[in-house]
Enzyme design. Sequence first.
Site, PDB file in Angstrom:
ATOM      1  NE  ARG A 146      -4.125  -1.402   0.170  1.00 31.68           N
ATOM      2  CZ  ARG A 146      -4.170  -2.748  -0.569  1.00 31.68           C
ATOM      3  NH1 ARG A 146      -3.342  -2.974  -1.353  1.00 31.68           N
ATOM      4  NH2 ARG A 146      -5.400  -3.462  -0.546  1.00 31.68           N
ATOM      5  CD  GLU A 163      -3.472   3.250  -5.121  1.00 27.99           C
ATOM      6  OE1 GLU A 163      -2.582   2.693  -4.571  1.00 27.99           O
ATOM      7  OE2 GLU A 163      -4.751   2.581  -5.326  1.00 27.99           O
ATOM      8  CG  HIS A 191      -3.738  -0.665  -6.738  1.00 30.93           C
ATOM      9  ND1 HIS A 191      -4.107  -0.052  -5.385  1.00 30.93           N
ATOM     10  CD2 HIS A 191      -3.661  -1.809  -6.452  1.00 30.93           C
ATOM     11  CE1 HIS A 191      -4.178  -1.148  -4.697  1.00 30.93           C
ATOM     12  NE2 HIS A 191      -4.104  -1.985  -5.256  1.00 30.93           N
TER      13      HIS A 191
HETATM   14  C1  8YV Z   1      -6.938  -4.953  -5.834  1.00 28.22           C
HETATM   15  C2  8YV Z   1      -5.509  -5.070  -3.740  1.00 28.22           C
HETATM   16  O1  8YV Z   1      -6.877  -4.848  -7.164  1.00 28.22           O
HETATM   17  O2  8YV Z   1      -6.611  -7.162  -3.344  1.00 28.22           O
HETATM   18  C3  8YV Z   1      -5.796  -6.145  -2.887  1.00 28.22           C
HETATM   19  O3  8YV Z   1      -5.762  -5.950  -1.661  1.00 28.22           O
HETATM   20  O4  8YV Z   1      -4.805  -4.292  -3.604  1.00 28.22           O
HETATM   21  C4  8YV Z   1      -5.801  -5.235  -5.493  1.00 28.22           C
HETATM   22  O5  8YV Z   1      -5.649  -6.831  -5.574  1.00 28.22           O
HETATM   23  C5  8YV Z   1      -7.550  -3.627  -5.524  1.00 28.22           C
HETATM   24  O6  8YV Z   1      -7.908  -3.441  -4.166  1.00 28.22           O
HETATM   25  C6  8YV Z   1      -9.027  -3.301  -6.034  1.00 28.22           C
HETATM   26  O7  8YV Z   1     -10.001  -3.613  -5.387  1.00 28.22           O
END
Ligand code: 8YV
Length: 328
Positions: free
Chosen positions: A246, A275, A293
């Site tokens: 993150r 973001e 992302h």
């Molecule tokens: C997602 C992510 O694409 O799963 C997670 O925690 O960071 C990514 O795989 C994103 O959060 C969209 O929902």
Amino acid sequence: MNRLPDDGPLRVLVARAVFADIIDPLRAVAEVETTPDDAISPPKVLRQRLADKHGAFITGSERIDAALLDACPDLRVISTMTVGVDHIDLAACAERGIIVTHSPDVLTETTADFGFALLLAAARQIGDAERYLRAGKWSKWSVDLFAGADVHGSTLGIVGMGRIGQAIARRAALGFGMRVLYHNRTRLPPQIEAECRAAYRDLPRLLRESDHVLLAMPYSPQAHHLIGAQQIALMRPGATLVNIARGGVVDEAALAAALHSGHLGAAGLDVFEGEPQVHPALLDAPRCVLTPHIASSSMPTRRAMAQLAVDNLMAVLQGRPPLTPVTA
Ligand code: 8YV
């Protein structure tokens, strides 16, 4: 505790536009409000949309906090199409008896592939090299043109050795002959360390000993700016930093400064603190690959994540245990 109604229809919000064929079966058990324009609802709108719902299908873009939950007395289940759950106040959900489910496992290998792709792209300066070529600047071969760092045979330090970290360790050790170090909140059992060919280090030692550092841990307030100026200073001159965790884990201004000064060799970033805004100093930092992302974004994996999120939602709405509940 929020309960499902004994009679009357169940109502579900699908907060973003997701694969219609995967969402459609939900209609057999509930009235489904979808989001065909894929707009991200601002907090107030999300509150209004969820106010009369029993279930929610969300992504990482929807923030679930106590104020929102207070406006949603019927909400029984929140199913997020993510593995990370830092956008959800889990304690507030637990207090209200709301079940939270997420979508682990199905994205592990795809995300590990992408982490490795970012490492290779950053260390070998593929982003800068491609922009240089497309800008018509390539006039001749030269001996040190985009001469980056080697990945094979070097030392990779992985911070966050969960499922994705372990999948990256296997790629590094078995495919690229790398020496693998890891740091994790808790040390892994010896047989998993052996399987991943990975050795535990505390964070300062890992930073000092690694040629490339890859971040793959969950976000928590304790992990905020875990990698700041002090930690970056411990990293080897010319080292690479890759972040698929993150954005908030890294002090982006400090990282940009280390790229501009030349202390760090490269960075590969798929996640950002604000973001979809990106820190302006990163946008023009050299030897830095930036992606929006997308680490889990292969079509089969995004479909599998959506399917798992729907399966979780259906299970709870039909009174069955969820497949992958979030365990606090
Ligand atoms: C997602 C992510 O694409 O799963 C997670 O925690 O960071 C990514 O795989 C994103 O959060 C969209 O929902």
